[in-house]
Structures are given as C-alpha cells and as structure tokens.
Design a protein around this motif. Sequence first.
Motif, PDB file in Angstrom:
ATOM      1  N   THR A 154       0.829  -1.199   0.000  1.00  0.00           N
ATOM      2  CA  THR A 154       0.000   0.000   0.000  1.00  0.00           C
ATOM      3  C   THR A 154       0.866   1.251   0.000  1.00  0.00           C
ATOM      4  O   THR A 154       0.597   2.210  -0.739  1.00  0.00           O
ATOM      5  N   ARG A 155       1.908   1.252   0.812  1.00  0.00           N
ATOM      6  CA  ARG A 155       2.841   2.391   0.819  1.00  0.00           C
ATOM      7  C   ARG A 155       3.470   2.561  -0.555  1.00  0.00           C
ATOM      8  O   ARG A 155       3.588   3.682  -1.060  1.00  0.00           O
ATOM      9  N   LEU A 156       3.881   1.443  -1.161  1.00  0.00           N
ATOM     10  CA  LEU A 156       4.479   1.515  -2.488  1.00  0.00           C
ATOM     11  C   LEU A 156       3.469   2.046  -3.505  1.00  0.00           C
ATOM     12  O   LEU A 156       3.827   2.852  -4.377  1.00  0.00           O
ATOM     13  N   ALA A 157       2.222   1.624  -3.413  1.00  0.00           N
ATOM     14  CA  ALA A 157       1.194   2.097  -4.336  1.00  0.00           C
ATOM     15  C   ALA A 157       1.032   3.613  -4.256  1.00  0.00           C
ATOM     16  O   ALA A 157       0.889   4.296  -5.281  1.00  0.00           O
ATOM     17  N   GLN A 158       1.073   4.157  -3.058  1.00  0.00           N
ATOM     18  CA  GLN A 158       0.977   5.611  -2.908  1.00  0.00           C
ATOM     19  C   GLN A 158       2.175   6.304  -3.551  1.00  0.00           C
ATOM     20  O   GLN A 158       2.029   7.339  -4.215  1.00  0.00           O
ATOM     21  N   GLN A 159       3.348   5.725  -3.372  1.00  0.00           N
ATOM     22  CA  GLN A 159       4.548   6.294  -3.980  1.00  0.00           C
ATOM     23  C   GLN A 159       4.476   6.222  -5.500  1.00  0.00           C
ATOM     24  O   GLN A 159       4.847   7.180  -6.202  1.00  0.00           O
ATOM     25  N   GLN A 160       3.997   5.097  -6.025  1.00  0.00           N
ATOM     26  CA  GLN A 160       3.891   4.939  -7.483  1.00  0.00           C
ATOM     27  C   GLN A 160       2.912   5.950  -8.072  1.00  0.00           C
ATOM     28  O   GLN A 160       3.178   6.540  -9.124  1.00  0.00           O
ATOM     29  N   LEU A 161       1.797   6.153  -7.402  1.00  0.00           N
ATOM     30  CA  LEU A 161       0.822   7.112  -7.912  1.00  0.00           C
ATOM     31  C   LEU A 161       1.356   8.538  -7.813  1.00  0.00           C
ATOM     32  O   LEU A 161       1.169   9.342  -8.738  1.00  0.00           O
ATOM     33  N   GLN A 162       2.029   8.836  -6.732  1.00  0.00           N
ATOM     34  CA  GLN A 162       2.612  10.172  -6.593  1.00  0.00           C
ATOM     35  C   GLN A 162       3.601  10.450  -7.718  1.00  0.00           C
ATOM     36  O   GLN A 162       3.614  11.540  -8.298  1.00  0.00           O
ATOM     37  N   GLN A 163       4.409   9.461  -8.058  1.00  0.00           N
ATOM     38  CA  GLN A 163       5.360   9.614  -9.152  1.00  0.00           C
ATOM     39  C   GLN A 163       4.623   9.764 -10.482  1.00  0.00           C
ATOM     40  O   GLN A 163       5.007  10.594 -11.327  1.00  0.00           O
ATOM     41  N   TRP A 164       3.567   8.990 -10.700  1.00  0.00           N
ATOM     42  CA  TRP A 164       2.794   9.088 -11.945  1.00  0.00           C
ATOM     43  C   TRP A 164       2.194  10.487 -12.084  1.00  0.00           C
ATOM     44  O   TRP A 164       2.164  11.040 -13.179  1.00  0.00           O
ATOM     45  N   LEU A 165       1.725  11.045 -11.005  1.00  0.00           N
ATOM     46  CA  LEU A 165       1.090  12.360 -11.045  1.00  0.00           C
ATOM     47  C   LEU A 165       2.066  13.468 -11.414  1.00  0.00           C
ATOM     48  O   LEU A 165       1.658  14.512 -11.931  1.00  0.00           O
ATOM     49  N   ARG A 166       3.342  13.248 -11.156  1.00  0.00           N
ATOM     50  CA  ARG A 166       4.337  14.269 -11.526  1.00  0.00           C
ATOM     51  C   ARG A 166       4.458  14.389 -13.038  1.00  0.00           C
ATOM     52  O   ARG A 166       4.708  15.477 -13.561  1.00  0.00           O
ATOM     53  N   GLN A 167       4.285  13.266 -13.728  1.00  0.00           N
ATOM     54  CA  GLN A 167       4.323  13.255 -15.190  1.00  0.00           C
ATOM     55  C   GLN A 167       3.194  12.364 -15.697  1.00  0.00           C
ATOM     56  O   GLN A 167       3.429  11.241 -16.157  1.00  0.00           O
ATOM     57  N   PRO A 168       1.955  12.842 -15.627  1.00  0.00           N
ATOM     58  CA  PRO A 168       0.814  12.004 -16.012  1.00  0.00           C
ATOM     59  C   PRO A 168       0.926  11.508 -17.448  1.00  0.00           C
ATOM     60  O   PRO A 168       1.294  12.258 -18.356  1.00  0.00           O
ATOM     61  N   ALA A 169       0.625  10.248 -17.626  1.00  0.00           N
ATOM     62  CA  ALA A 169       0.653   9.638 -18.960  1.00  0.00           C
ATOM     63  C   ALA A 169      -0.770   9.198 -19.307  1.00  0.00           C
ATOM     64  O   ALA A 169      -1.736   9.711 -18.758  1.00  0.00           O
ATOM     65  N   ASP A 170      -0.910   8.239 -20.203  1.00  0.00           N
ATOM     66  CA  ASP A 170      -2.237   7.796 -20.608  1.00  0.00           C
ATOM     67  C   ASP A 170      -2.881   6.948 -19.516  1.00  0.00           C
ATOM     68  O   ASP A 170      -2.209   6.451 -18.599  1.00  0.00           O
ATOM     69  N   ILE A 171      -4.180   6.761 -19.629  1.00  0.00           N
ATOM     70  CA  ILE A 171      -4.913   6.050 -18.587  1.00  0.00           C
ATOM     71  C   ILE A 171      -4.548   4.563 -18.555  1.00  0.00           C
ATOM     72  O   ILE A 171      -4.662   3.918 -17.510  1.00  0.00           O
ATOM     73  N   ARG A 172      -4.047   4.032 -19.653  1.00  0.00           N
ATOM     74  CA  ARG A 172      -3.614   2.641 -19.649  1.00  0.00           C
ATOM     75  C   ARG A 172      -2.439   2.451 -18.693  1.00  0.00           C
ATOM     76  O   ARG A 172      -2.377   1.474 -17.957  1.00  0.00           O
ATOM     77  N   SER A 173      -1.507   3.396 -18.692  1.00  0.00           N
ATOM     78  CA  SER A 173      -0.375   3.306 -17.772  1.00  0.00           C
ATOM     79  C   SER A 173      -0.831   3.442 -16.327  1.00  0.00           C
ATOM     80  O   SER A 173      -0.252   2.853 -15.418  1.00  0.00           O
ATOM     81  N   LEU A 174      -1.886   4.218 -16.089  1.00  0.00           N
ATOM     82  CA  LEU A 174      -2.453   4.335 -14.752  1.00  0.00           C
ATOM     83  C   LEU A 174      -3.069   3.004 -14.321  1.00  0.00           C
ATOM     84  O   LEU A 174      -2.905   2.574 -13.175  1.00  0.00           O
ATOM     85  N   ALA A 175      -3.746   2.345 -15.239  1.00  0.00           N
ATOM     86  CA  ALA A 175      -4.357   1.054 -14.924  1.00  0.00           C
ATOM     87  C   ALA A 175      -3.305   0.010 -14.553  1.00  0.00           C
ATOM     88  O   ALA A 175      -3.519  -0.814 -13.665  1.00  0.00           O
ATOM     89  N   GLY A 176      -2.178   0.022 -15.222  1.00  0.00           N
ATOM     90  CA  GLY A 176      -1.159  -0.995 -15.000  1.00  0.00           C
ATOM     91  C   GLY A 176      -0.089  -0.612 -14.011  1.00  0.00           C
ATOM     92  O   GLY A 176       0.971  -1.248 -13.955  1.00  0.00           O
ATOM     93  N   LEU A 177      -0.345   0.385 -13.199  1.00  0.00           N
ATOM     94  CA  LEU A 177       0.697   0.972 -12.357  1.00  0.00           C
ATOM     95  C   LEU A 177       1.141   0.048 -11.222  1.00  0.00           C
ATOM     96  O   LEU A 177       2.333  -0.012 -10.887  1.00  0.00           O
ATOM     97  N   LEU A 178       0.220  -0.672 -10.619  1.00  0.00           N
ATOM     98  CA  LEU A 178       0.513  -1.453  -9.400  1.00  0.00           C
ATOM     99  C   LEU A 178       0.945  -2.861  -9.797  1.00  0.00           C
ATOM    100  O   LEU A 178       0.185  -3.815  -9.711  1.00  0.00           O
ATOM    101  N   ASN A 179       2.195  -2.991 -10.217  1.00  0.00           N
ATOM    102  CA  ASN A 179       2.610  -4.207 -10.913  1.00  0.00           C
ATOM    103  C   ASN A 179       3.785  -4.927 -10.260  1.00  0.00           C
ATOM    104  O   ASN A 179       4.398  -5.791 -10.873  1.00  0.00           O
TER     105      ASN A 179
END
Length: 248
Positions: A154-179
């Motif tokens: 869960t902590r890692l998921a928050q970090q991954q999303l925070q990093q994604w938000l710095r450089q938002p990409a397409d929604i597909r990359s958001l869907a596959g983020l927690l990998n």
Amino acid sequence: MCLIAFDWQPGERLVLTANRDEFFQRPSAPLSVWEEQPQIIAGRDLQQGGTWLGLSRDYRVAALTNVRAPGIGPAQPRSRGHLVSQFLLQPHSPAAYARTLQQQAHEFAPFNLLLGDRQQLWYLSNYPHWRCEALPAGLYGLSNASLNTPWPKTRLAQQQLQQWLRQPADIRSLAGLLNRRQPFADHELPATGVPLEWERRLSAQFIQTPGYGTRCSTGLWLDSRGAGIAEISWDETGTAQAEHSLQL
C-alpha cells in the motif's frame, strides 16, 4: 478491489489506480456499459451480479475492498459487490447513500467502501466498527485493512501514484501501475490471521498463485471536464488478455 491508491482533490479531480484479486474460477465480465443498467460502467461479478469498482454516467464513482479478517462476519452475508452497483444506480449523493448503509452494515462481511462524485469522497467501513467519513484532499492507500494502513504494497502504491502524477501519462499506464509481483520480506508482512505462506503471497501488489491472483487492473480519473476508466484483464499466468476503456 484488493489494492487501491487514489489522489483526491475536492472539486478538482480524483485519480485512482487499483488491482482486483479473486479466484480465477469465479466468473466475471470485463469493463463495459451494463446492457440492462446502462447507467453503470464497470466490470461485473457474474456469480453475485455486483461489481468491485465502477463509474456512473452522472459522474459518480465507487470502489470496494474486502477486509482480511478470517472468521468475522455474518453466517450468510449479503454480497458486498452490490454496495457499489446500488450506489451507481441510485441518484443519492455519497453522503446520503452512506447514511442509508449504517443500519445494514452488519449484514455484510468486513468491507471498505469509497463513494464519490466531483465534490465529495466518502470512506466507509464496517470493521472493526462502523466508520463513515468525508475525506479531505490527499493521497491515500487502501488494501484489505483500514484506510492508509501502512502495508508495504500500500505504501508503495501511494509512492507509485505520486510519481505518476508528476508526469501524467495515458490512462492505460495508470491502470497498470501497481505491478510489483514479488512478495515483500517477512519482517515487513502484516499478521492478518492467515498462514505465513499466504501472507507472503498476498503481500505482492500483483498476486500470482495457482487458482487465485490479480484478475484485473483499473485506472480511473474524474474531473470538471469528464471522466475516464480503463481496465486490463489478466490470466492466471499474469499475462494481459484484454484491455477496455471508456470516457464520458
């Protein structure tokens, strides 16, 4: 869902990424507009008829995780997936729908529930006691424990999303983020009442075990311009089988 990270900025945006873990033998339908209930855009549990995460055409969202509490709950619980689908079907605000659930919460096995629209986002849980609160702005994590319980994935998921938000990409990359597919070290694992080997397996963000694992991953955004949702379906080997997306 079994793992969710989301960034909530009231009146501005909701950005969410999530994984659903389930037995592979349990029949499910992928993300789509429900034919007989076109208000709902979601995947579907074909065994009970509800869903784990979805979007409505009037820009409301709901998401569910089970709470890992072996042996707790009623002998014949109601399906938790209907908590999501009923909210998406009804015209109630998140606050109004939350109030209606308090008297029924004991009829369900332990759950966490997110209910939102563009202006408000509520967190509800019936374990270990009733909890119902409007969430302030922030970045949150939710798995099979209470909101923001600091499990490693869960902590890692928050970090991954925070990093994604710095450089938002397409929604597909958001869907596959927690990998992350590797379990965490034993000293980082929670003690939830399941055997240690299962604690190890379930500690991964993306779970792969015989017969059980991550079935789909979802990305969702909601803001003043509209909404979008994307889903990746996975097979038992962890290979992507299909992708679906819709925008409003």
